[in-house]
Design a protein around this motif. Structure first.
Motif: not given
Length: 63
Positions: A22, A25, A28, A42, A45
């Motif tokens: 995460y 990415d 993000c 989150f 995701w």
């Protein structure tokens, strides 16, 4: 919606790997300091990866 695996049921190594993925990415980057917005992002995701996460997972009970 398919069944999601609860975050708390994942091994610690898997949780760490997901948090690292995460963080790496570029999509993000939320651009906010809001913990609520970050948690929501989150959660979404993880849901796309078959994992259920909620605010309760931020403060798991300690044994």
């Amino acid at each position: 919606m398919p069944d999601l695996t609860p975050w708390a049921d994942l091994p610690a190594e898997t949780q760490l790997s997901l948090r690292q993925d995460y963080a790496a990415d570029p999509t993000c980057l939320t651009g906010t300091c809001s913990l609520e917005a970050k948690t929501r992002h989150f959660t979404d995701w993880l849901a796309a990866r078959g994992i259920a996460f909620s605010e309760a997972d931020l403060h798991p009970r300690r044994a």
